[in-house]
Write a protein that holds these residues in place. Structure first.
Motif, mmCIF file in Angstrom:
data_model
loop_
_atom_site.group_PDB
_atom_site.id
_atom_site.type_symbol
_atom_site.label_atom_id
_atom_site.label_comp_id
_atom_site.label_asym_id
_atom_site.label_seq_id
_atom_site.Cartn_x
_atom_site.Cartn_y
_atom_site.Cartn_z
ATOM 1 N N VAL A 429 0.838 -1.201 0.000
ATOM 2 C CA VAL A 429 0.000 0.000 0.000
ATOM 3 C C VAL A 429 0.872 1.249 0.000
ATOM 4 O O VAL A 429 0.559 2.243 -0.675
ATOM 5 C CB VAL A 429 -0.967 -0.016 1.205
ATOM 6 C CG1 VAL A 429 -1.737 1.299 1.284
ATOM 7 C CG2 VAL A 429 -1.934 -1.193 1.106
ATOM 8 N N ARG A 430 1.986 1.202 0.733
ATOM 9 C CA ARG A 430 2.894 2.360 0.730
ATOM 10 C C ARG A 430 3.433 2.619 -0.674
ATOM 11 O O ARG A 430 3.456 3.770 -1.134
ATOM 12 C CB ARG A 430 4.057 2.111 1.695
ATOM 13 C CG ARG A 430 4.981 3.341 1.865
ATOM 14 C CD ARG A 430 6.330 2.964 2.429
ATOM 15 N NE ARG A 430 7.096 2.113 1.521
ATOM 16 C CZ ARG A 430 7.726 2.564 0.445
ATOM 17 N NH1 ARG A 430 7.676 3.841 0.107
ATOM 18 N NH2 ARG A 430 8.404 1.724 -0.322
ATOM 19 N N ARG A 431 3.855 1.561 -1.360
ATOM 20 C CA ARG A 431 4.350 1.723 -2.736
ATOM 21 C C ARG A 431 3.264 2.256 -3.660
ATOM 22 O O ARG A 431 3.516 3.103 -4.527
ATOM 23 C CB ARG A 431 4.850 0.376 -3.277
ATOM 24 C CG ARG A 431 6.119 -0.149 -2.632
ATOM 25 C CD ARG A 431 6.582 -1.389 -3.396
ATOM 26 N NE ARG A 431 7.454 -2.240 -2.614
ATOM 27 C CZ ARG A 431 7.895 -3.421 -3.027
ATOM 28 N NH1 ARG A 431 7.523 -3.882 -4.217
ATOM 29 N NH2 ARG A 431 8.690 -4.145 -2.258
ATOM 30 N N LEU A 432 2.045 1.771 -3.470
ATOM 31 C CA LEU A 432 0.946 2.256 -4.296
ATOM 32 C C LEU A 432 0.743 3.752 -4.091
ATOM 33 O O LEU A 432 0.482 4.488 -5.048
ATOM 34 C CB LEU A 432 -0.338 1.495 -3.954
ATOM 35 C CG LEU A 432 -1.594 1.891 -4.727
ATOM 36 C CD1 LEU A 432 -1.396 1.721 -6.235
ATOM 37 C CD2 LEU A 432 -2.798 1.079 -4.244
ATOM 38 N N GLY A 433 0.873 4.215 -2.846
ATOM 39 C CA GLY A 433 0.773 5.647 -2.584
ATOM 40 C C GLY A 433 1.833 6.435 -3.325
ATOM 41 O O GLY A 433 1.562 7.508 -3.883
ATOM 42 N N ASP A 434 3.066 5.905 -3.357
ATOM 43 C CA ASP A 434 4.136 6.580 -4.098
ATOM 44 C C ASP A 434 3.797 6.678 -5.575
ATOM 45 O O ASP A 434 4.031 7.715 -6.224
ATOM 46 C CB ASP A 434 5.457 5.816 -3.919
ATOM 47 C CG ASP A 434 6.039 5.971 -2.514
ATOM 48 O OD1 ASP A 434 5.597 6.873 -1.788
ATOM 49 O OD2 ASP A 434 6.937 5.178 -2.160
ATOM 50 N N VAL A 435 3.231 5.605 -6.128
ATOM 51 C CA VAL A 435 2.880 5.606 -7.547
ATOM 52 C C VAL A 435 1.775 6.617 -7.832
ATOM 53 O O VAL A 435 1.850 7.385 -8.800
ATOM 54 C CB VAL A 435 2.442 4.186 -7.977
ATOM 55 C CG1 VAL A 435 1.852 4.214 -9.383
ATOM 56 C CG2 VAL A 435 3.617 3.225 -7.922
ATOM 57 N N ILE A 436 0.745 6.628 -7.012
ATOM 58 C CA ILE A 436 -0.360 7.565 -7.241
ATOM 59 C C ILE A 436 0.133 9.005 -7.145
ATOM 60 O O ILE A 436 -0.268 9.871 -7.942
ATOM 61 C CB ILE A 436 -1.496 7.296 -6.229
ATOM 62 C CG1 ILE A 436 -2.131 5.926 -6.505
ATOM 63 C CG2 ILE A 436 -2.553 8.395 -6.300
ATOM 64 C CD1 ILE A 436 -3.158 5.516 -5.475
ATOM 65 N N ARG A 437 1.005 9.252 -6.206
ATOM 66 C CA ARG A 437 1.555 10.610 -6.071
ATOM 67 C C ARG A 437 2.304 11.010 -7.345
ATOM 68 O O ARG A 437 2.147 12.123 -7.846
ATOM 69 C CB ARG A 437 2.482 10.668 -4.861
ATOM 70 C CG ARG A 437 3.020 12.084 -4.573
ATOM 71 C CD ARG A 437 3.879 12.105 -3.321
ATOM 72 N NE ARG A 437 3.114 11.781 -2.135
ATOM 73 C CZ ARG A 437 3.150 10.610 -1.500
ATOM 74 N NH1 ARG A 437 3.937 9.642 -1.972
ATOM 75 N NH2 ARG A 437 2.427 10.404 -0.428
ATOM 76 N N LYS A 438 3.102 10.103 -7.890
ATOM 77 C CA LYS A 438 3.856 10.402 -9.116
ATOM 78 C C LYS A 438 2.908 10.630 -10.296
ATOM 79 O O LYS A 438 3.127 11.522 -11.120
ATOM 80 C CB LYS A 438 4.815 9.252 -9.431
ATOM 81 C CG LYS A 438 5.959 9.111 -8.437
ATOM 82 C CD LYS A 438 6.813 7.886 -8.762
ATOM 83 C CE LYS A 438 7.911 7.681 -7.731
ATOM 84 N NZ LYS A 438 8.701 6.447 -8.008
ATOM 85 N N VAL A 439 1.860 9.823 -10.373
ATOM 86 C CA VAL A 439 0.905 9.988 -11.472
ATOM 87 C C VAL A 439 0.208 11.335 -11.367
ATOM 88 O O VAL A 439 0.003 12.036 -12.379
ATOM 89 C CB VAL A 439 -0.124 8.835 -11.476
ATOM 90 C CG1 VAL A 439 -1.247 9.120 -12.475
ATOM 91 C CG2 VAL A 439 0.561 7.515 -11.823
ATOM 92 N N LYS A 440 -0.159 11.728 -10.158
ATOM 93 C CA LYS A 440 -0.816 13.019 -9.975
ATOM 94 C C LYS A 440 0.098 14.176 -10.376
ATOM 95 O O LYS A 440 -0.376 15.241 -10.798
ATOM 96 C CB LYS A 440 -1.264 13.181 -8.516
ATOM 97 C CG LYS A 440 -2.401 12.255 -8.104
ATOM 98 C CD LYS A 440 -2.647 12.304 -6.615
ATOM 99 C CE LYS A 440 -3.291 13.605 -6.173
ATOM 100 N NZ LYS A 440 -4.710 13.685 -6.550
#
Length: 463
Positions: A429-440
């Protein structure tokens, strides 16, 4: 050039029980008891009766009767080779692609069921209908069936197959996961369950219910309790029980009914035992037992059925679920939700907190996320795999095959907490948060998913 190795692969798509949740020790003990007693192993190793191993039918009837508060009746149960094989047998015996007009699938759907319907001749006739907060949008489903009936007229099409005196062909099939749905996690309310059965009777439809998560529920934020102390919202009646309580319909002189429960031990004991059951009316259960592949040798999984019968009749399975499986899943769900609140909700990601509207109850294997701000879940899933070695399920995986345009889920992601370790659930879940932040942070016009194909576990082969 960087020589840094990629992070450990974390798979938050795979809907399997973790190795620690497989009942290997119980099965080992049961196998020893079965294989040491000729009175048990001789029939268990022979061809079996069409409806299945009788001791398992009787043990199941008692267990399910206690759980759901219904009168135990082994004649309502037919043993199967698991929920997927059982669905295929139901379609072989109770549908005809020349007569059955459509298969209606709640969307988002359990995507791997689509191919089972296609194999039974329903390619191009899988129809999506939406969920709402109570689990099924009845108005939308009613209107869609009514419209299809009006377009095709009332003429009865000639069937390819003769169902014979022990079976019939239904005009429609409705496929749902009423409790702890895969993928959305929703639980259908009691009112919607009753109304769905009435709608099925109206249109001569068979409601096939995957009831595989009913025994895997827990209170959100509360202590686990034994099933005998579960609140009513954790023991909602199955649609097949509601159908039976309504009495035999005038248009159903042979008493097949309009709803069946598709059960499995895959999530309770282990998928590899390939053993499950169907429960409906006695006439329907017997009709499934007349499927040709079943009659040619009897019900499948006789040996495993004998082992499972031992686990149920001894009380070992109920105790294992109460002491081991449910506490482990409750903890895993709590850890995932805590990580979601920490790493994802600050990024405008919404998560469903309860399976049943108005009740602090959850269960099953899955959490359904909704991305805001127009972010594509497919873009996020692709980037997660490429950059973080993280597999998540983008919403397009769970659209009804052939009817994808009706309901789009490109803003949704499904996560699974049953497979990976507790540490990897949090890390994923932490990694997913990093990915979503980068996409945003990436300009919208450059957010393009990579081209590739996804296998059953959500892995992709990038081209």
């Amino acid at each position: 050039m960087s020589t840094q190795s990629p992070p450990k692969l974390i798979n938050l798509v795979r809907g399997w029980p973790a190795p620690s949740l497989l009942a290997s020790e119980l099965l080992s003990s049961a196998a020893q008891r079965v294989l040491s007693d000729p009175a048990i192993f001789v029939p268990a190793l022979q061809y079996g009766p069409d409806p299945g191993y009788q001791p398992l039918r009787e043990a199941l009837a008692q267990w399910l009767g206690r759980h759901y508060g219904v009168k135990p009746d082994p004649e309502r149960i037919c043993i199967s080779g698991g929920a997927s094989q059982n669905l295929a047998c139901i379609l072989q015996s109770f549908t005809d692609p020349a007569y059955t007009r459509a298969v209606w699938m709640i969307a988002p759907c359990y995507h791997l069921a689509c191919d089972i319907f296609k194999d039974s001749g329903f390619e191009g006739r899988l129809k999506a209908f939406p969920e709402d907060e109570e689990g099924v949008d009845l108005e939308a489903l009613d209107e869609s069936i009514r419209k299809l009936e009006a377009e095709q007229g009332e003429a009865q099409d000639a069937a390819y197959k003769d169902p014979g005196k022990f079976r019939k062909h239904y005009r429609h099939v409705i496929y749902v996961v009423p409790t702890c749905a895969n993928p959305s996690g929703k639980t259908m309310s009691l009112a919607r369950r009753s109304s769905l059965v009435k709608l099925a009777r109206k249109y001569d439809a068979l409601v096939v219910c995957d009831d595989v998560y009913d025994c895997l529920q827990w209170p959100v934020g509360g202590d686990l309790t034994p099933p005998s102390e579960w609140p009513p919202e954790m023991k909602l009646p199955r649609l097949c029980d509601i159908d039976l309580a309504m009495g035999q319909a005038k248009d159903d002189p042979r008493g097949f009914g309009y709803a069946v429960s598709n059960g499995s031990f895959s999530k309770l004991v282990g998928p590899g035992i390939r053993t499950g059951w169907v429960e409906g009316s006695p006439a329907f259960a017997y009709g499934v037992a007349q499927t040709g592949s079943t009659k040619s040798g009897g019900s499948p999984s006789e040996l495993c059925a004998a082992m499972v019968a031992q686990l149920i009749s001894s009380g070992e399975l109920e105790n294992y679920l109460e002491k081991i499986v449910r506490p482990a899943l409750q903890k895993r769900h709590m850890l995932m939700m805590d990580a979601i609140y920490k790493h994802l909700t600050p990024l405008a990601v919404e998560v469903r907190e309860s399976g049943l509207l108005g009740a602090k109850v959850y269960g099953g294997y899955f959490v359904w996320l909704t991305l805001k701000d127009g972010i594509s879940a497919k873009v996020v899933a692709d980037k997660a795999l490429r950059e973080e070695n993280l597999i998540v399920g983008s919403g397009d995986m769970f659209q009804v095959h052939g009817d994808e345009e009706r309901l789009n889920f490109d803003s949704a992601i499904r996560l699974t907490y049953s497979w990976e370790s507790e540490e990897d659930i949090v890390e994923g879940v932490r990694r997913l948060g990093d990915v979503i932040r980068k996409v945003k942070e990436t300009p919208r016009d450059s957010q393009q998913p990579a081209r590739g194909e996804r296998d059953d576990d959500g892995l992709k082969n990038f081209k």
